[in-house]
Each structure stands twice: as C-alpha cells, then as structure tokens.
Design a protein around this motif. Structure first.
Motif, PDB file in Angstrom:
ATOM      1  N   MET A   1       0.848  -1.183   0.000  1.00  0.00           N
ATOM      2  CA  MET A   1       0.000   0.000   0.000  1.00  0.00           C
ATOM      3  C   MET A   1       0.891   1.244   0.000  1.00  0.00           C
ATOM      4  SD  MET A   1      -2.860   1.065   2.807  1.00  0.00           S
ATOM      5  CE  MET A   1      -1.913   1.936   4.039  1.00  0.00           C
ATOM      6  N   PRO A   2       0.807   2.063  -1.050  1.00  0.00           N
ATOM      7  CA  PRO A   2       1.628   3.272  -1.083  1.00  0.00           C
ATOM      8  C   PRO A   2       1.086   4.324  -0.121  1.00  0.00           C
ATOM      9  CG  PRO A   2       0.210   3.161  -2.997  1.00  0.00           C
ATOM     10  CD  PRO A   2       0.041   1.875  -2.252  1.00  0.00           C
ATOM     11  N   LEU A   3       1.959   5.224   0.267  1.00  0.00           N
ATOM     12  CA  LEU A   3       1.545   6.302   1.158  1.00  0.00           C
ATOM     13  C   LEU A   3       0.590   7.236   0.423  1.00  0.00           C
ATOM     14  CD1 LEU A   3       4.938   7.164   2.858  1.00  0.00           C
ATOM     15  CD2 LEU A   3       3.055   5.871   3.813  1.00  0.00           C
ATOM     16  N   LEU A  28      -4.579   2.328  13.637  1.00  0.00           N
ATOM     17  CA  LEU A  28      -3.345   2.324  14.418  1.00  0.00           C
ATOM     18  C   LEU A  28      -3.542   1.537  15.721  1.00  0.00           C
ATOM     19  CD1 LEU A  28      -0.422   3.293  14.557  1.00  0.00           C
ATOM     20  CD2 LEU A  28      -1.254   5.372  15.674  1.00  0.00           C
ATOM     21  N   PHE A  29      -4.688   1.712  16.351  1.00  0.00           N
ATOM     22  CA  PHE A  29      -4.986   0.951  17.569  1.00  0.00           C
ATOM     23  C   PHE A  29      -4.992  -0.551  17.276  1.00  0.00           C
ATOM     24  CE2 PHE A  29      -8.129  -1.250  20.198  1.00  0.00           C
ATOM     25  CZ  PHE A  29      -7.594  -1.032  21.458  1.00  0.00           C
ATOM     26  N   GLU A  30      -5.640  -0.930  16.175  1.00  0.00           N
ATOM     27  CA  GLU A  30      -5.695  -2.346  15.804  1.00  0.00           C
ATOM     28  C   GLU A  30      -4.300  -2.902  15.531  1.00  0.00           C
ATOM     29  OE1 GLU A  30      -8.376  -2.490  12.502  1.00  0.00           O
ATOM     30  OE2 GLU A  30     -10.121  -2.032  13.748  1.00  0.00           O
ATOM     31  N   LEU A  31      -3.455  -2.096  14.899  1.00  0.00           N
ATOM     32  CA  LEU A  31      -2.081  -2.535  14.631  1.00  0.00           C
ATOM     33  C   LEU A  31      -1.317  -2.736  15.931  1.00  0.00           C
ATOM     34  CD1 LEU A  31      -1.191  -0.273  11.585  1.00  0.00           C
ATOM     35  CD2 LEU A  31      -1.494  -2.757  11.569  1.00  0.00           C
ATOM     36  N   ARG A  32      -1.516  -1.831  16.882  1.00  0.00           N
ATOM     37  CA  ARG A  32      -0.855  -1.980  18.178  1.00  0.00           C
ATOM     38  C   ARG A  32      -1.342  -3.240  18.897  1.00  0.00           C
ATOM     39  NH1 ARG A  32      -1.630   4.221  19.582  1.00  0.00           N
ATOM     40  NH2 ARG A  32       0.296   5.020  18.688  1.00  0.00           N
ATOM     41  N   LYS A  47       4.127   2.704  10.130  1.00  0.00           N
ATOM     42  CA  LYS A  47       4.607   3.929   9.490  1.00  0.00           C
ATOM     43  C   LYS A  47       3.515   4.526   8.623  1.00  0.00           C
ATOM     44  CE  LYS A  47       7.904   5.648   6.121  1.00  0.00           C
ATOM     45  NZ  LYS A  47       8.958   5.334   5.174  1.00  0.00           N
ATOM     46  N   HIS A  48       2.848   3.704   7.853  1.00  0.00           N
ATOM     47  CA  HIS A  48       1.790   4.196   6.975  1.00  0.00           C
ATOM     48  C   HIS A  48       0.641   4.801   7.781  1.00  0.00           C
ATOM     49  CE1 HIS A  48       3.610   2.673   3.353  1.00  0.00           C
ATOM     50  NE2 HIS A  48       3.660   1.436   3.837  1.00  0.00           N
ATOM     51  N   ARG A  52      -0.410   8.719   7.693  1.00  0.00           N
ATOM     52  CA  ARG A  52      -1.765   9.094   7.286  1.00  0.00           C
ATOM     53  C   ARG A  52      -2.419   9.990   8.339  1.00  0.00           C
ATOM     54  NH1 ARG A  52      -5.707   6.689   3.852  1.00  0.00           N
ATOM     55  NH2 ARG A  52      -7.826   7.117   4.576  1.00  0.00           N
ATOM     56  N   ILE A  53      -2.271   9.642   9.602  1.00  0.00           N
ATOM     57  CA  ILE A  53      -2.833  10.460  10.681  1.00  0.00           C
ATOM     58  C   ILE A  53      -2.206  11.851  10.673  1.00  0.00           C
ATOM     59  CG2 ILE A  53      -2.955  10.730  13.202  1.00  0.00           C
ATOM     60  CD1 ILE A  53      -3.235   7.648  13.324  1.00  0.00           C
TER      61      ILE A  53
END
Length: 95
Positions: A1-3, A28-32, A47-48, A52-53
C-alpha cells in the motif's frame, strides 16, 4: 500500500476528514493490538498509519487556521467600520 498524498485529503469535506481521522486512529490501535498479541505480519503498516494520521491532522489544522484568520479579518473590518474617522470627530468638536 503506497503512502497517501496530502492533496487527496485536502479535497475531502470537514465531515469526511473527521471520519478519516477516526478511521486512521482506529487502524493504528488495531495494529498496536496485533503487535501486542504477536499477530502483526507487516510492521511497516505502523509507518503508513502514523503518516496518514499526520497528513489528516495537518489538513484539519490548516482549515482551523484559515477559519481563525477569516474571523480575525471579519472582526478587523467590523471595527474599522465602527470607528469614526478623524474628520467626523473634528466636525463634532467644532459644533
């Protein structure tokens, strides 16, 4: 997925922008959570998500500053209209 490009976010309405911010923070929460449970396979997604945020919040802040500048300009123009000019003061004093 590109930025994502920030120009894409500038075309969003305020409501859409707020929805995107909430969605990105949820991601981001789900990734954490995935990282904590050792289910995360693609660590670069952090990073993505943070990028984005940051872009979304930058656009939100730009819009906020534009609104404040417009309000300040409107107040200045109202004050300039309500302050009597020097010529009218001198005619009042002469009378």
């Amino acid at each position: 997925m590109p930025l994502s490009k920030i120009g894409d976010f500038r075309r969003l309405s305020d409501d859409e922008l707020n929805e995107q911010i909430v969605e990105a923070k949820r991601k981001l929460f789900e990734l954490r959570f995935q990282k904590a449970t050792r289910q995360l396979e693609k660590s670069h997604e952090f990073k993505h998500a943070r990028h984005r945020i940051a872009q979304l919040m930058t656009v939100e802040r730009e819009r906020e500053l534009e609104r404040v500048a417009e309000e300040a300009q409107a107040l200045e123009s109202e004050e300039a209209a309500s302050v009597p000019s020097v010529e009218s003061e001198s005619t009042i004093e002469e009378a």
